[in-house]
Motif scaffolding. Structure first.
Motif, PDB file in Angstrom:
ATOM      1  N   LEU A 163       0.796  -1.464   0.092  1.00 46.19           N
ATOM      2  CA  LEU A 163       0.105   0.199   0.075  1.00 46.19           C
ATOM      3  C   LEU A 163       1.008   1.370   0.042  1.00 46.19           C
ATOM      4  CD1 LEU A 163      -2.871   1.526   0.052  1.00 46.19           C
ATOM      5  CD2 LEU A 163      -2.610   1.110   2.864  1.00 46.19           C
ATOM      6  N   GLU A 164       1.857   1.249   0.895  1.00 51.49           N
ATOM      7  CA  GLU A 164       2.810   2.397   0.946  1.00 51.49           C
ATOM      8  C   GLU A 164       3.479   2.611  -0.372  1.00 51.49           C
ATOM      9  OE1 GLU A 164       4.804  -0.761   3.297  1.00 51.49           O
ATOM     10  OE2 GLU A 164       2.861  -0.253   3.022  1.00 51.49           O
ATOM     11  N   ASP A 165       3.630   1.656  -1.355  1.00 56.70           N
ATOM     12  CA  ASP A 165       4.296   1.560  -2.482  1.00 56.70           C
ATOM     13  C   ASP A 165       3.553   2.724  -3.694  1.00 56.70           C
ATOM     14  OD1 ASP A 165       6.548   0.607  -1.458  1.00 56.70           O
ATOM     15  OD2 ASP A 165       5.660  -1.554  -2.254  1.00 56.70           O
ATOM     16  N   LEU A 166       2.360   2.954  -3.350  1.00 54.78           N
ATOM     17  CA  LEU A 166       1.605   3.336  -4.514  1.00 54.78           C
ATOM     18  C   LEU A 166       1.653   4.526  -5.018  1.00 54.78           C
ATOM     19  CD1 LEU A 166      -2.189   2.187  -3.305  1.00 54.78           C
ATOM     20  CD2 LEU A 166      -0.804   1.315  -5.176  1.00 54.78           C
ATOM     21  N   ASN A 167       2.131   5.676  -4.386  1.00 51.61           N
ATOM     22  CA  ASN A 167       2.504   6.854  -4.907  1.00 51.61           C
ATOM     23  C   ASN A 167       3.651   6.867  -6.060  1.00 51.61           C
ATOM     24  OD1 ASN A 167       1.804   9.649  -4.849  1.00 51.61           O
ATOM     25  ND2 ASN A 167       3.701  10.019  -4.424  1.00 51.61           N
ATOM     26  N   GLU A 168       4.714   6.092  -5.338  1.00 51.02           N
ATOM     27  CA  GLU A 168       6.133   5.766  -6.069  1.00 51.02           C
ATOM     28  C   GLU A 168       5.632   5.014  -7.442  1.00 51.02           C
ATOM     29  OE1 GLU A 168      10.470   4.231  -5.555  1.00 51.02           O
ATOM     30  OE2 GLU A 168       9.339   4.051  -3.903  1.00 51.02           O
ATOM     31  N   SER A 169       4.657   4.020  -7.279  1.00 51.31           N
ATOM     32  CA  SER A 169       4.624   3.197  -8.428  1.00 51.31           C
ATOM     33  C   SER A 169       3.900   4.041  -9.670  1.00 51.31           C
ATOM     34  CB  SER A 169       3.774   1.909  -8.170  1.00 51.31           C
ATOM     35  OG  SER A 169       2.333   2.216  -7.597  1.00 51.31           O
ATOM     36  N   PHE A 170       2.799   5.040  -9.119  1.00 51.45           N
ATOM     37  CA  PHE A 170       2.138   5.705 -10.056  1.00 51.45           C
ATOM     38  C   PHE A 170       3.058   6.857 -10.598  1.00 51.45           C
ATOM     39  CE2 PHE A 170      -2.100   4.471  -8.669  1.00 51.45           C
ATOM     40  CZ  PHE A 170      -2.793   4.930  -9.625  1.00 51.45           C
ATOM     41  N   LEU A 171       4.140   7.209 -10.154  1.00 52.11           N
ATOM     42  CA  LEU A 171       5.118   8.068 -10.925  1.00 52.11           C
ATOM     43  C   LEU A 171       5.995   7.407 -11.866  1.00 52.11           C
ATOM     44  CD1 LEU A 171       6.392   9.849  -7.605  1.00 52.11           C
ATOM     45  CD2 LEU A 171       5.380  11.002  -9.347  1.00 52.11           C
ATOM     46  N   VAL A 172       6.200   6.136 -11.719  1.00 53.66           N
ATOM     47  CA  VAL A 172       7.053   5.323 -12.553  1.00 53.66           C
ATOM     48  C   VAL A 172       5.874   5.034 -13.643  1.00 53.66           C
ATOM     49  CG1 VAL A 172       7.978   3.158 -12.959  1.00 53.66           C
ATOM     50  CG2 VAL A 172       8.515   4.343 -10.738  1.00 53.66           C
ATOM     51  N   GLY A 173       4.891   4.828 -13.360  1.00 46.69           N
ATOM     52  CA  GLY A 173       3.923   4.393 -14.413  1.00 46.69           C
ATOM     53  C   GLY A 173       3.376   5.596 -15.211  1.00 46.69           C
ATOM     54  N   GLU A 174       3.490   6.673 -14.675  1.00 56.39           N
ATOM     55  CA  GLU A 174       3.369   7.899 -15.766  1.00 56.39           C
ATOM     56  C   GLU A 174       4.414   8.210 -16.602  1.00 56.39           C
ATOM     57  OE1 GLU A 174       2.278  11.872 -13.595  1.00 56.39           O
ATOM     58  OE2 GLU A 174       1.877  10.696 -11.826  1.00 56.39           O
ATOM     59  N   LYS A 175       5.748   7.926 -16.369  1.00 54.22           N
ATOM     60  CA  LYS A 175       6.646   7.881 -17.260  1.00 54.22           C
ATOM     61  C   LYS A 175       6.551   6.607 -18.151  1.00 54.22           C
ATOM     62  CE  LYS A 175       9.908  10.101 -14.120  1.00 54.22           C
ATOM     63  NZ  LYS A 175       9.003  10.538 -13.091  1.00 54.22           N
ATOM     64  N   ASP A 220      -0.174  16.681  -7.719  1.00 52.96           N
ATOM     65  CA  ASP A 220      -0.106  16.099  -6.738  1.00 52.96           C
ATOM     66  C   ASP A 220      -1.549  15.525  -6.189  1.00 52.96           C
ATOM     67  OD1 ASP A 220       2.700  16.009  -6.517  1.00 52.96           O
ATOM     68  OD2 ASP A 220       2.797  17.330  -5.001  1.00 52.96           O
ATOM     69  N   ALA A 221      -2.434  16.535  -6.134  1.00 47.73           N
ATOM     70  CA  ALA A 221      -3.844  16.260  -5.948  1.00 47.73           C
ATOM     71  C   ALA A 221      -4.491  15.325  -6.736  1.00 47.73           C
ATOM     72  CB  ALA A 221      -4.699  17.794  -5.871  1.00 47.73           C
ATOM     73  N   SER A 222      -4.066  15.482  -8.234  1.00 46.30           N
ATOM     74  CA  SER A 222      -4.847  14.515  -9.086  1.00 46.30           C
ATOM     75  C   SER A 222      -4.344  13.081  -8.837  1.00 46.30           C
ATOM     76  CB  SER A 222      -4.566  14.874 -10.702  1.00 46.30           C
ATOM     77  OG  SER A 222      -5.151  16.120 -10.814  1.00 46.30           O
ATOM     78  N   ARG A 223      -2.823  13.073  -8.670  1.00 44.94           N
ATOM     79  CA  ARG A 223      -2.324  11.564  -8.624  1.00 44.94           C
ATOM     80  C   ARG A 223      -3.013  11.206  -7.585  1.00 44.94           C
ATOM     81  NH1 ARG A 223       2.212  13.345  -8.369  1.00 44.94           N
ATOM     82  NH2 ARG A 223       2.500  13.216 -10.597  1.00 44.94           N
ATOM     83  N   ALA A 224      -3.298  11.626  -6.364  1.00 47.52           N
ATOM     84  CA  ALA A 224      -3.705  11.313  -5.113  1.00 47.52           C
ATOM     85  C   ALA A 224      -5.086  10.786  -5.306  1.00 47.52           C
ATOM     86  CB  ALA A 224      -3.856  12.531  -4.018  1.00 47.52           C
ATOM     87  N   VAL A 225      -5.782  11.314  -6.186  1.00 46.86           N
ATOM     88  CA  VAL A 225      -7.090  10.743  -6.579  1.00 46.86           C
ATOM     89  C   VAL A 225      -6.916   9.036  -7.154  1.00 46.86           C
ATOM     90  CG1 VAL A 225      -9.295  11.047  -7.984  1.00 46.86           C
ATOM     91  CG2 VAL A 225      -8.270  12.866  -7.037  1.00 46.86           C
ATOM     92  N   LEU A 226      -5.882   9.095  -8.074  1.00 42.96           N
ATOM     93  CA  LEU A 226      -5.843   7.992  -8.726  1.00 42.96           C
ATOM     94  C   LEU A 226      -5.176   6.924  -7.541  1.00 42.96           C
ATOM     95  CD1 LEU A 226      -4.387   8.978 -12.116  1.00 42.96           C
ATOM     96  CD2 LEU A 226      -6.322   8.119 -11.940  1.00 42.96           C
ATOM     97  N   GLU A 265     -21.287   2.252 -17.602  1.00 44.37           N
ATOM     98  CA  GLU A 265     -20.934   2.058 -15.982  1.00 44.37           C
ATOM     99  C   GLU A 265     -19.577   1.832 -15.694  1.00 44.37           C
ATOM    100  OE1 GLU A 265     -24.967   0.789 -13.904  1.00 44.37           O
ATOM    101  OE2 GLU A 265     -23.931  -0.688 -15.112  1.00 44.37           O
ATOM    102  N   ALA A 266     -19.067   0.975 -16.610  1.00 43.58           N
ATOM    103  CA  ALA A 266     -17.626   0.580 -16.550  1.00 43.58           C
ATOM    104  C   ALA A 266     -16.549   1.926 -16.695  1.00 43.58           C
ATOM    105  CB  ALA A 266     -17.298  -0.619 -17.438  1.00 43.58           C
ATOM    106  N   VAL A 267     -17.151   2.592 -17.692  1.00 42.09           N
ATOM    107  CA  VAL A 267     -16.386   3.946 -18.054  1.00 42.09           C
ATOM    108  C   VAL A 267     -16.536   4.714 -17.111  1.00 42.09           C
ATOM    109  CG1 VAL A 267     -16.283   5.743 -19.841  1.00 42.09           C
ATOM    110  CG2 VAL A 267     -16.671   3.461 -20.478  1.00 42.09           C
ATOM    111  N   ASN A 268     -17.600   5.065 -16.365  1.00 43.84           N
ATOM    112  CA  ASN A 268     -17.864   5.958 -15.152  1.00 43.84           C
ATOM    113  C   ASN A 268     -16.970   5.661 -14.201  1.00 43.84           C
ATOM    114  OD1 ASN A 268     -19.687   7.346 -16.704  1.00 43.84           O
ATOM    115  ND2 ASN A 268     -21.482   6.342 -15.650  1.00 43.84           N
ATOM    116  N   LYS A 269     -16.376   4.423 -14.034  1.00 39.85           N
ATOM    117  CA  LYS A 269     -15.655   3.990 -12.824  1.00 39.85           C
ATOM    118  C   LYS A 269     -14.130   4.392 -13.084  1.00 39.85           C
ATOM    119  CE  LYS A 269     -15.998  -0.031 -10.872  1.00 39.85           C
ATOM    120  NZ  LYS A 269     -16.068  -1.448 -10.900  1.00 39.85           N
ATOM    121  N   ARG A 270     -13.835   4.622 -14.520  1.00 40.73           N
ATOM    122  CA  ARG A 270     -12.383   5.057 -14.690  1.00 40.73           C
ATOM    123  C   ARG A 270     -12.450   6.603 -14.844  1.00 40.73           C
ATOM    124  NH1 ARG A 270      -9.820   1.357 -19.245  1.00 40.73           N
ATOM    125  NH2 ARG A 270      -7.814   2.527 -18.435  1.00 40.73           N
TER     126      ARG A 270
END
Length: 226
Positions: free
Chosen positions: A10-22, A38-44, A91-96
């Motif tokens: 769980l604590e890896d999520l923010n770092e993993s998202f930064l890598v995924g963005e690249k 940072d606020a938008s990434r926090a939502v994801l 509904e599937a799209v709305n979740k994304r």
């Protein structure tokens, strides 16, 4: 020191998202107007917290370099039984779609994710008779229920651009191949145009290709997804 694969925490999520963005910069420049705040990434990140602790049918991995930094990762889903599809494409799209993400091109994203959701149904979906009739009248026809077959699904695989072409994707795919053989289940994934040749080299067969003309939404690109 070789790269090491560990369970994602769980604590890896923010770092993993930064890598995924690249890793997904080509896709992200379609969906987003720029680098996420940072606020938008926090939502994801928040949307992924439900993966922890991991449900029985989900596996998350991270790859660490010699400094202990995350440089790649993957997420797998295991579906051992037929899966009833209980939500519509919309509904599937709305979740994304995340309205809080101000950088998102929402109309473009909605149409792109609709292609993804419908494409998955076209490739995997099949209909069976429900036990519930369409009406209460005697001898009325049974409802048709959409289902997906048992499978192992690669939800995402990402490798930092500085570490690509070093066999890391192969190492992450190994888990899926081994689990597929163990359970006797087929593998399924969706890929960007950049990722498709990688997966085909490892034996994946492309069964559907979807074009997307981003110029309709003010972005000067045409792309393909498989």
């Amino acid at each position: 020191m070789p790269f090491e694969i560990h369970p994602l925490q769980l604590e890896d999520l923010n770092e993993s998202f930064l890598v995924g963005e690249k890793a997904f910069h080509a896709h992200n420049r379609l969906v987003y107007t720029g680098i996420l705040s940072d606020a938008s990434r926090a939502v994801l990140v928040k949307s992924r917290e439900g993966d922890f602790p991991e449900p029985e049918n989900t596996k998350n991995f991270k790859v660490l370099n010699e400094k202990g930094e995350i440089i790649a990762g993957s997420r797998w889903s295991i579906q051992k039984e037929e899966e009833e599809v209980t939500i519509s494409v919309e509904e599937a799209v709305n979740k994304r779609i995340k309205s809080e993400i101000t950088e998102m091109r929402h109309e473009l994203a909605r149409n792109l994710y609709t292609i993804f959701a419908q494409g998955k149904r076209d490739v995997l979906g099949f209909y069976v008779d429900s036990d519930t009739p369409t009406t209460s009248e005697p001898n009325s026809e049974k409802k048709k229920v959409l289902k997906f077959p048992p499978r192992i699904e690669l939800d995402v695989l990402y490798v930092h651009p500085n570490y690509q072409r070093r066999g890391i994707a192969s190492d992450l795919l190994k888990w899926g191949f081994e689990k597929s053989e163990e359970l006797g289940l087929p593998l399924y994934l969706e890929a960007t145009a950049e990722g498709r040749p990688v997966y085909e080299r490892y034996g994946f067969e492309t069964v559907k290709v979807q074009g997307f003309d981003a110029r309709l939404y003010g972005v000067d690109e045409q792309v393909e997804y498989a």
